[in-house]
Scaffold this motif. Structure first.
Motif, PDB file in Angstrom:
ATOM      1  N   ALA A  97       0.833  -1.206   0.000  1.00  0.00           N
ATOM      2  CA  ALA A  97       0.000   0.000   0.000  1.00  0.00           C
ATOM      3  C   ALA A  97       0.866   1.256   0.000  1.00  0.00           C
ATOM      4  O   ALA A  97       0.596   2.216  -0.738  1.00  0.00           O
ATOM      5  CB  ALA A  97      -0.925  -0.005   1.211  1.00  0.00           C
ATOM      6  N   ALA A  98       1.922   1.264   0.823  1.00  0.00           N
ATOM      7  CA  ALA A  98       2.802   2.431   0.900  1.00  0.00           C
ATOM      8  C   ALA A  98       3.486   2.681  -0.437  1.00  0.00           C
ATOM      9  O   ALA A  98       3.583   3.833  -0.900  1.00  0.00           O
ATOM     10  CB  ALA A  98       3.836   2.234   2.001  1.00  0.00           C
ATOM     11  N   GLU A  99       3.947   1.634  -1.097  1.00  0.00           N
ATOM     12  CA  GLU A  99       4.628   1.798  -2.385  1.00  0.00           C
ATOM     13  C   GLU A  99       3.661   2.309  -3.452  1.00  0.00           C
ATOM     14  O   GLU A  99       4.008   3.171  -4.273  1.00  0.00           O
ATOM     15  CB  GLU A  99       5.230   0.465  -2.825  1.00  0.00           C
ATOM     16  CG  GLU A  99       6.060   0.532  -4.087  1.00  0.00           C
ATOM     17  CD  GLU A  99       7.260   1.458  -3.959  1.00  0.00           C
ATOM     18  OE1 GLU A  99       7.653   2.070  -4.981  1.00  0.00           O
ATOM     19  OE2 GLU A  99       7.809   1.575  -2.839  1.00  0.00           O
ATOM     20  N   THR A 100       2.427   1.807  -3.434  1.00  0.00           N
ATOM     21  CA  THR A 100       1.424   2.265  -4.396  1.00  0.00           C
ATOM     22  C   THR A 100       1.087   3.743  -4.174  1.00  0.00           C
ATOM     23  O   THR A 100       0.972   4.519  -5.136  1.00  0.00           O
ATOM     24  CB  THR A 100       0.148   1.416  -4.283  1.00  0.00           C
ATOM     25  OG1 THR A 100       0.483   0.026  -4.438  1.00  0.00           O
ATOM     26  CG2 THR A 100      -0.859   1.803  -5.344  1.00  0.00           C
ATOM     27  N   MET A 101       0.989   4.142  -2.915  1.00  0.00           N
ATOM     28  CA  MET A 101       0.686   5.545  -2.605  1.00  0.00           C
ATOM     29  C   MET A 101       1.853   6.450  -3.023  1.00  0.00           C
ATOM     30  O   MET A 101       1.629   7.575  -3.491  1.00  0.00           O
ATOM     31  CB  MET A 101       0.415   5.709  -1.119  1.00  0.00           C
ATOM     32  CG  MET A 101      -0.936   5.171  -0.661  1.00  0.00           C
ATOM     33  SD  MET A 101      -2.341   6.001  -1.465  1.00  0.00           S
ATOM     34  CE  MET A 101      -2.036   7.705  -1.027  1.00  0.00           C
ATOM     35  N   ARG A 102       3.080   5.995  -2.854  1.00  0.00           N
ATOM     36  CA  ARG A 102       4.230   6.822  -3.268  1.00  0.00           C
ATOM     37  C   ARG A 102       4.184   7.077  -4.774  1.00  0.00           C
ATOM     38  O   ARG A 102       4.428   8.198  -5.236  1.00  0.00           O
ATOM     39  CB  ARG A 102       5.536   6.118  -2.901  1.00  0.00           C
ATOM     40  CG  ARG A 102       5.799   5.999  -1.412  1.00  0.00           C
ATOM     41  CD  ARG A 102       7.182   5.422  -1.136  1.00  0.00           C
ATOM     42  NE  ARG A 102       7.303   5.023   0.261  1.00  0.00           N
ATOM     43  CZ  ARG A 102       7.268   3.779   0.698  1.00  0.00           C
ATOM     44  NH1 ARG A 102       7.137   2.767  -0.185  1.00  0.00           N
ATOM     45  NH2 ARG A 102       7.385   3.511   1.976  1.00  0.00           N
ATOM     46  N   THR A 103       3.868   6.035  -5.533  1.00  0.00           N
ATOM     47  CA  THR A 103       3.802   6.201  -6.986  1.00  0.00           C
ATOM     48  C   THR A 103       2.633   7.082  -7.388  1.00  0.00           C
ATOM     49  O   THR A 103       2.746   7.923  -8.290  1.00  0.00           O
ATOM     50  CB  THR A 103       3.671   4.824  -7.659  1.00  0.00           C
ATOM     51  OG1 THR A 103       4.789   3.999  -7.290  1.00  0.00           O
ATOM     52  CG2 THR A 103       3.638   4.965  -9.177  1.00  0.00           C
TER      53      THR A 103
END
Length: 569
Positions: free
Chosen positions: A93-99
């Motif tokens: 989830a964190a990686e998707t939000m960063r992108t």
């Protein structure tokens, strides 16, 4: 380019309260017009409106504002794929939000130290509050599950490097906005393209000077004995009371763009209609809840003006740049309404904001004072020729007669079908000694005892029947109304009695009709209507202004009491 702007102006009285306090616990304030005013921040009232939305809209149309975006998206991901562990879902989830947002999503430093000391795991957070709709959270969760199968973070990173998937991530947070995001906006500091412009809510300001007061209180320990003196707790709380001017503006076209579901679906007017209706009701009826259990400050607006504009939003706060002073018997509301009634027509006239194509207005006025102390709506119908009927209206706010035009069968006529003028400039120009022609339609009455009445019984109101007595009725009131009717010279008097003044009586008509069914009394309405034409001389301009705006005599609700002036030819 023509725009659709909805302006909302509110006057609202608030009793002793602490709606919105600063870091010291004192009610917020601001200096405006050189004096200290009570202030309620726009954020406080936006929060109140957003809270009201939970009762006005379905939860699917609302969003969530939080730093814990990764935790929220991860919970949705686990619902989609129960095999995912919580730590793996958090990372994906964190990686998707960063992108999707170009924002830093990481475990705060203070929580990192806690994890090292006690071995617990903390969820990564954004550096600031982020506003996401339920549909945006769903889209992000679906994308993360698709790219990070079986919780593989490395696979997700490779997946998100693909241009098409980057675009999908960005679209996930830039479409399908909820109503509260579309209205109140969203700021993403790390990627301004994701910012959403929305409704503008001004800080509420008191229309008058305000001083902060303090309430010193004590609480007694119920278990104390008579031998134990003193309070179990003492303290103090600051408060003020105010009549507030509140303002908000909604760019309906921008709201349509925000709500039009962006790149996924075709825009529709229905979500915009629901959003505008919810905002109107929410903004008008909501109230910040600061210290509400202490003060119970549950009030509703006393006056609301809604204007639909085609060019730009316009606040009326300048009407109160000079603070309103209390009336003779106290109270700021009546004079605040009068101040708006004077200021708005003059401002709109000066800037060409009147007439066809300048939008519409809706007014929810404060109830008229029962003692007649406030201006009221006066009207009169003139029929000078068989082919022409004229309706004259004097009112505190600019009237909208669209419904009358439609009923008369002229909806396609060029222009609005009526003319309106700012009255205050004319009233301000009245000076002592001026001579004017006048017309007054009135209900001349007197009080009599019935022939069978006993002494002490109340009198009965009866109409004057003859022109002589009707003239005497008006002449008896002229000085109290701020004018005197011009006297004729002796050589111009045609009658021995009743022809001493520049005054004629015409169109005497008895009227009778049934009351509306909602009225408690079933009796018919009966009264006599008389029209006076003549010339008057101003003796007291201030009193005459009151006569022209408050009316003269009885039956004002039925078209009597309105006096109009015209230059003498």
């Amino acid at each position: 380019m023509t725009r659709t702007i909805l302006d909302i102006h509110i006057l609202q009285t608030v009793p002793p309260s602490n709606l919105n306090r600063d870091d010291t616990g004192t009610p917020k304030s601001a200096v405006y017009g050189g004096v200290r005013r009570a202030r309620v921040s726009s954020q406080a009232w936006k929060r109140a409106v957003r809270t009201a939305f939970s009762e006005l809209l379905d939860t699917s149309e609302l969003g969530v504002r939080t730093k814990k975006v990764a935790e929220v998206v991860a919970a949705r991901m686990i619902a989609l794929d129960p095999s995912l562990s919580r730590p793996a879902a958090m990372e994906l989830a964190a990686e998707t939000m960063r992108t999707a947002t170009h924002s830093k999503i990481e475990v705060p430093k203070r929580k990192t130290k806690d994890s090292e000391s006690d071995g617990s795991e903390h969820a990564p957070e954004s550096a600031y509050l982020m506003f996401l709709s339920g549909r945006q959270i769903n889209a992000l969760a679906e994308l993360a599950v698709e790219g990070g199968k079986d919780g593989d973070l490395k696979a997700l990173k490779e997946f998100l490097k693909i241009k098409e998937n980057k675009v999908r991530a960005r679209q996930s947070v830039d479409t399908e906005h909820s109503v509260d995001i579309a209205l109140f906006g969203r700021m993403v500091a790390d990627w301004t393209d994701l910012n959403v412009d929305a409704a503008q809510v001004a800080h509420a300001l008191s229309v008058h000077t305000v001083e902060v007061e303090s309430d010193y209180f004590t609480a007694v320990d119920d278990q104390n004995t008579d031998a134990e003196m003193g309070a179990g707790m003492i303290g103090s709380v600051d408060f003020n009371s105010a009549t507030l001017y509140r303002y908000a503006a909604v760019d309906v076209d921008r709201l349509q763009e925000n709500l039009g579901t962006g790149l996924r679906d075709q825009p529709s007017a229905e979500p915009t209609r629901r959003a505008v209706a919810a905002f109107l009701e929410g903004f008008i009826t909501s109230l910040p809840t600061g210290k509400i259990n202490t003060f119970g400050h549950h009030t509703l607006p006393a006056a609301v003006i809604v204007k639909l504009r085609s060019r730009r939003p316009i606040s009326f706060v300048s009407a109160f740049e000079k603070p309103v002073t209390a009336g003779e018997e106290g109270g700021f509301l009546q004079r605040s309404c009068e101040r708006l009634a004077e200021y708005v027509p003059e401002l709109e006239s000066q800037y060409g904001l009147t007439g066809a194509g300048q939008g519409q207005s809706w007014v929810l006025p404060t109830p008229s004072a029962r003692d007649g102390s406030g201006p009221r709506v006066l009207w009169r119908v003139d029929r000078d020729t068989p082919s022409e009927t004229l309706l004259f209206i004097v009112s505190p706010a600019r009237p909208d007669l669209t419904h009358l035009v439609d009923q008369a069968g002229w909806p396609a006529a060029d222009g609005p079908g009526w003319n309106t003028f700012a009255y205050q400039q004319f009233l301000s120009g009245l000076t002592e000694g001026d001579t004017w022609g006048f017309r007054l339609t009135a209900n001349p009455v007197h009080h009599i005892h019935h022939k069978h009445s006993k002494e002490g019984e109340p009198t009965k109101r009866a109409a004057h029947q003859t022109p002589f007595h009707q003239m005497r009725w008006l002449l008896a009131r002229q000085q109290r109304a701020g004018f005197e009717i011009v006297q004729k010279s002796a050589e111009r008097q045609l009658l021995d009695r009743g022809d001493e003044h520049e005054l004629i009586v015409r169109d005497q008509r008895p009227l009778q009709f049934r009351r509306p069914p909602t009225r408690s009394s079933g009796e018919d309405v009966r009264f006599a209507k008389v029209t006076f034409d003549g010339r008057l001389r101003v003796t007291d301009p201030e009193v005459l202004r009151r006569t022209l705006t408050h009316g003269l005599g009885k039956a004002k609700a039925y078209g009597c009491g309105l006096m109009t002036l015209a230059p003498v030819r």
